[in-house]
Structure formats: structure tokens, C-alpha cells
Design an enzyme around this catalytic site. Structure first.
Site, PDB file in Angstrom:
ATOM      1  N   ASP A 260       0.835  -1.227   0.104  1.00 50.07           N
ATOM      2  CA  ASP A 260      -0.011  -0.198   0.136  1.00 50.07           C
ATOM      3  C   ASP A 260       0.935   1.174  -0.027  1.00 50.07           C
ATOM      4  O   ASP A 260       2.136   1.302  -0.196  1.00 50.07           O
ATOM      5  CB  ASP A 260      -0.976   0.012   1.193  1.00 50.07           C
ATOM      6  CG  ASP A 260      -0.222   0.167   2.675  1.00 50.07           C
ATOM      7  OD1 ASP A 260       1.065   0.270   2.428  1.00 50.07           O
ATOM      8  OD2 ASP A 260      -0.699   0.177   3.673  1.00 50.07           O
TER       9      ASP A 260
ATOM     10  N   ASP B 285       1.488   4.633   2.263  1.00 45.04           N
ATOM     11  CA  ASP B 285       1.251   5.130   3.697  1.00 45.04           C
ATOM     12  C   ASP B 285       1.659   6.777   3.718  1.00 45.04           C
ATOM     13  O   ASP B 285       2.657   7.181   3.228  1.00 45.04           O
ATOM     14  CB  ASP B 285       1.923   4.681   4.631  1.00 45.04           C
ATOM     15  CG  ASP B 285       1.553   3.064   4.596  1.00 45.04           C
ATOM     16  OD1 ASP B 285       0.631   2.691   5.135  1.00 45.04           O
ATOM     17  OD2 ASP B 285       2.477   2.200   4.329  1.00 45.04           O
TER      18      ASP B 285
ATOM     19  N   ASP C  20      -3.082   4.610   2.522  1.00 46.07           N
ATOM     20  CA  ASP C  20      -3.493   4.581   4.115  1.00 46.07           C
ATOM     21  C   ASP C  20      -3.242   6.076   4.362  1.00 46.07           C
ATOM     22  O   ASP C  20      -1.998   6.681   4.169  1.00 46.07           O
ATOM     23  CB  ASP C  20      -2.770   3.908   4.995  1.00 46.07           C
ATOM     24  CG  ASP C  20      -3.180   2.473   5.296  1.00 46.07           C
ATOM     25  OD1 ASP C  20      -4.319   1.911   4.446  1.00 46.07           O
ATOM     26  OD2 ASP C  20      -2.965   1.826   6.309  1.00 46.07           O
TER      27      ASP C  20
HETATM   28  N1  DCP Z   1       2.193  -0.189  11.803  1.00 52.06           N
HETATM   29  C1  DCP Z   1       2.253  -0.586  13.134  1.00 52.06           C
HETATM   30  N2  DCP Z   1       1.529  -1.381  13.443  1.00 52.06           N
HETATM   31  C2  DCP Z   1       0.448  -1.856  12.784  1.00 52.06           C
HETATM   32  C3  DCP Z   1       0.202  -1.341  11.500  1.00 52.06           C
HETATM   33  C4  DCP Z   1       1.111  -0.326  11.045  1.00 52.06           C
HETATM   34  O1  DCP Z   1       3.348  -0.391  13.627  1.00 52.06           O
HETATM   35  N3  DCP Z   1      -0.409  -3.066  13.030  1.00 52.06           N
HETATM   36  C5  DCP Z   1       3.216   0.873  11.283  1.00 52.06           C
HETATM   37  C6  DCP Z   1       4.475   0.229  11.016  1.00 52.06           C
HETATM   38  C7  DCP Z   1       4.196  -0.040   9.450  1.00 52.06           C
HETATM   39  C8  DCP Z   1       3.608   1.335   9.007  1.00 52.06           C
HETATM   40  O2  DCP Z   1       2.811   1.574  10.166  1.00 52.06           O
HETATM   41  O3  DCP Z   1       5.704  -0.305   8.807  1.00 52.06           O
HETATM   42  C9  DCP Z   1       2.942   1.138   7.913  1.00 52.06           C
HETATM   43  O4  DCP Z   1       2.012   0.195   7.848  1.00 52.06           O
HETATM   44  P1  DCP Z   1       2.044  -1.030   6.513  1.00 52.06           P
HETATM   45  O5  DCP Z   1       1.130  -2.122   6.795  1.00 52.06           O
HETATM   46  O6  DCP Z   1       1.700  -0.342   5.182  1.00 52.06           O
HETATM   47  O7  DCP Z   1       3.477  -1.476   6.360  1.00 52.06           O
HETATM   48  P2  DCP Z   1       4.855  -1.250   5.320  1.00 52.06           P
HETATM   49  O8  DCP Z   1       4.688   0.063   4.853  1.00 52.06           O
HETATM   50  O9  DCP Z   1       5.986  -1.272   6.362  1.00 52.06           O
HETATM   51  O10 DCP Z   1       4.740  -2.414   4.584  1.00 52.06           O
HETATM   52  P3  DCP Z   1       4.433  -2.367   2.997  1.00 52.06           P
HETATM   53  O11 DCP Z   1       5.568  -1.897   2.039  1.00 52.06           O
HETATM   54  O12 DCP Z   1       3.990  -3.690   2.437  1.00 52.06           O
HETATM   55  O13 DCP Z   1       3.117  -1.592   2.785  1.00 52.06           O
HETATM   56 MG    MG Z   2       2.773   0.405   3.525  1.00 51.91          MG
END
Ligand code: DCP
Ligand code: MG
Length: 339
Positions: free
Chosen positions: A191, A193, A263
Site C-alpha cells: 500500500d 502510507d 493509508d
Molecule cells: N504499523 C504498526 N503496527 C500496525 C500497523 C502499522 O506499527 N499494526 C506501522 C508500521 C508499518 C507502518 O505502520 O511499517 C505502515 O504499515 P504497512 O502495513 O503499510 O507496512 P509497510 O508500509 O511497512 O509495508 P508495505 O511496504 O508492505 O506497505
Molecule cells: Mg505500507
């Protein structure tokens, strides 16, 4: 893996937030297996076991080279019997089915579980079942393949342009930052963010609904009339599904509509540093920061604030560097938070 007593064991600090971990992973085969097991455990609501596998994977990811020998792992933190043993995985069939169903945007493991018990094992059966789906789930099912497809950095930047424009028109001084995996230097993500704030405390109130209605109003124009911005034909619609998960439809040069998860988080400026640190991830890095804060410092860290449990007061910070300093940790830049 062979046993060889000549090999020097690796040494890794106990908390992921004390380690520098880039995207370079010398032990991908091992960490992929552990991540899969973690996902499996999480899907069956065994969070504790899931975290244990994720911690073990993170330790392996931080190693400077590939593990060639079991004895190199002696004394490493977080590698318990479960992770070291070869794990016989049963129930893969239902795991695969769960993965498909929970892969639908808006569908959690409880819903998927219920559907499976009602005999729904794939998307077609779900479509044919006449199950009542909420708005998020309908879109998730309709755009399943798109949403599953990774988002590229170029797409993330194009979306940044769109959302940035929307933010600027509803609140000219508001600021928007790309967070999540892309801020950590990842080239793809599941996604995109964003974190939005306003330099004047309180002016961020009401920004989210304004932003969403701006985007939605644009969308209805676009339906009649495809709009060109920055050479990207974009945006069919933006819809607010849950608190801040949006789905947007853009096209790359292909002239194909494409669904991407977005997000959006809005934070008051007083909490911005905490939100930035909290939403940059990785998830394990965040979890470990909170564990460090609690166990080692007697503090509670969230993506809103840092609270000193002993002194009974909140600790202010206006940058990530300050937060690391308050926690007694060496500053680790975003691209080294890929635990
Ligand atoms: N986050 C967290 N705990 C959660 C959800 C999110 O700490 N339950 C924080 C850490 C994540 C960030 O928000 O890195 C963004 O959530 P994502 O699920 O989008 O994670 P990433 O961006 O790191 O992964 P991707 O590259 O797959 O989107
Ligand atoms: Mg993400």
C-alpha cells in the site's frame, strides 16, 4: 546447514531497535520460511507464536552474511526451539484458503473463518454465495488482483502527487509525508502510507473529511471526463472505507485503471514526530521500540506520545532524533529500520 566448530558465531543485540538492518538480506530462504510460519500463526490468532517467528526472522535478517552452519546461531537472541526446529506444517490447505480470503481488502480472519465453515473456499464461490459484503469487501473482491499486485515506487510517487494536490487545496499549509515501507527505501509495497499534519496545532481537525470529500467530488468529474495531471491519467475514484484506508484507481501509461491501497493518517503537529516514527515501521521495529521503551526505560511509546511511567508525565519531542535520544537509543535512520 552443516556443523563446523571452526566457524565464528554471529553476535546480534537483543532488541531490533538496537540493530541496523538494511533491505539486504543474506538469509532470505530462512527468513521467508519463518515469515510464512509467522503469517500462519497470526492467521490462526496465535499472536505470541507469530511474534516469536517474526523476531527470529528479524535476527536472521540482521546477520552480515548467510548462515552456513547451525553453530553460528549459538547464543543469538529470539531463536527458540520452535524456530530452530524444522516445523511440520499441517493444515496447509486451510491456510492457503485463509490466505486467499483474508487477502480480500476488508476481510479479517474471523469473517474468512465463518465463510470457510459455510463451504466458501475461493473467490468464485464467494461471488456465487450471495453473502452480504460491506462496501470495503465489495471493492476488495472486485479489485482483488489489482490490490494483490505490489505498488511500485513510481506509482507511490504519482499518488503522492494526487493526494498532495488534494491536501494543498483543502488546507494550503498542511504538510504530507510518505511513510511506511517507501520511507524505509523499499521499491515496492502493499500500500502507500501518508502522514498529514498542519503547522498550527488544532488546524488539522476536520482535515480528513474535507480531504475525502474533495477527492470524492473530483472523482465524479473524472467519471465523465478523464483528467490528465503530470502525464498520468489517473484516479477513477477514492472512497473512504475504514478510518483511513482508501482505495484509489490510477493508470500508469497502460491506460488501465488500477486499484491501489492508500493509508492516510492525520496527526496534530505536537504528535507528528511520534506518528512519523510510528508509521515508518517496520512493524517489528515498532514493536521492538515499544518493548524497549517499556522493559528497559519504564516508558510507554505509541504513535501519539511517549509517557514516562516513573515520573508520571509525557515527554515532548519534535523530531525522531529526539525520541531516540529520550529512549537512550542511537538514532537509526528510516532506511536502516527494515527489521
Ligand atoms: N504499523 C504498526 N503496527 C500496525 C500497523 C502499522 O506499527 N499494526 C506501522 C508500521 C508499518 C507502518 O505502520 O511499517 C505502515 O504499515 P504497512 O502495513 O503499510 O507496512 P509497510 O508500509 O511497512 O509495508 P508495505 O511496504 O508492505 O506497505
Ligand atoms: Mg505500507
Amino acid at each position: 546447514l552443516m556443523n563446523d566448530s571452526e566457524v565464528t558465531p554471529f553476535s546480534v543485540p537483543g532488541y531490533a531497535c538496537q540493530r541496523r538492518c538494511t533491505l539486504e538480506n543474506h538469509n532470505a530462504v530462512l527468513t521467508d520460511a519463518l515469515s510464512l510460519l509467522a503469517e500462519n500463526a497470526e492467521l490462526s490468532d496465535e499472536d505470541g507464536r507469530g511474534v516469536a517467528f517474526r523476531r527470529a526472522a528479524a535476527v536472521l535478517k540482521a546477520l552480515p552474511s548467510a548462515v552456513t552452519n547451525m553453530s553460528q546461531l549459538t547464543g543469538l537472541p529470539c531463536l527458540g526451539g520452535h524456530s530452530l526446529r524444522v516445523i511440520k506444517v499441517s493444515g496447509w490447505v486451510s491456510f492457503a484458503v485463509l490466505q486467499v480470503l483474508t487477502g480480500i481488502f476488508g476481510v479479517g480472519s474471523k469473517t474468512a473463518d465463518r465463510w470457510i465453515r459455510e463451504g466458501i473456499h475461493n473467490l468464485q464461490q464467494l461471488r456465487d454465495s450471495g453473502q452480504t459484503l460491506n462496501r470495503a469487501q465489495q471493492a476488495g473482491l472486485e479489485h482483488y488482483d489489482d490490490i494483490k499486485q505490489p505498488v511500485s515506487l513510481a506509482e507511490a510517487e504519482a499518488i503522492r502527487g494526487i493526494v498532495g494536490r488534494a491536501v494543498a487545496s483543502v488546507s494550503p499549509e498542511a504538510q504530507i509525508v510518505l511513510t511506511g515501507g517507501f520511507r524505509r527505501g523499499k521499491l515496492t509495497g502493499h500500500d502507500v502510507d501518508f502522514l498529514i499534519t498542519h503547522p498550527e496545532e488544532g488546524s488539522e481537525v476536520g482535515l480528513m473529511p474535507k480531504l475525502v470529500s474533495w477527492l470524492e467530488s473530483r472523482v465524479s468529474c473524472h467519471l465523465q471526463n478523464v483528467l490528465l495531471i503530470c502525464d498520468v491519467i489517473f484516479l477513477l475514484m477514492f472512497a473512504l472505507f475504514c478510518r483511513f484506508s482508501l482505495c484509489c484507481f490510477i493508470d500508469k501509461q497502460t491506460r488501465r485503471w488500477r486499484a491501489v491501497r492508500v493509508d492516510l493518517v492525520v496527526s496534530p503537529i505536537s504528535q507528528f514526530a511520534f506518528a512519523l516514527l510510528g508509521w515508518t515501521g517496520s512493524k517489528l521495529f515498532e514493536r521492538e521500540l515499544r518493548r524497549w521503551a517499556g522493559h528497559e526505560k519504564g516508558m510507554s511509546l505509541s504513535s501519539h506520545a511517549l509517557y514516562d511511567n516513573k515520573q508520571g508525565r509525557y515527554i515532548r519531542a519534535s523530531s525522531e532524533e529526539e525520541i531516540f535520544a529520550h529512549l537512550g537509543l542511537e538514532f537509526i535512520p528510516p532506511n536502516e529500520r527494515n527489521a
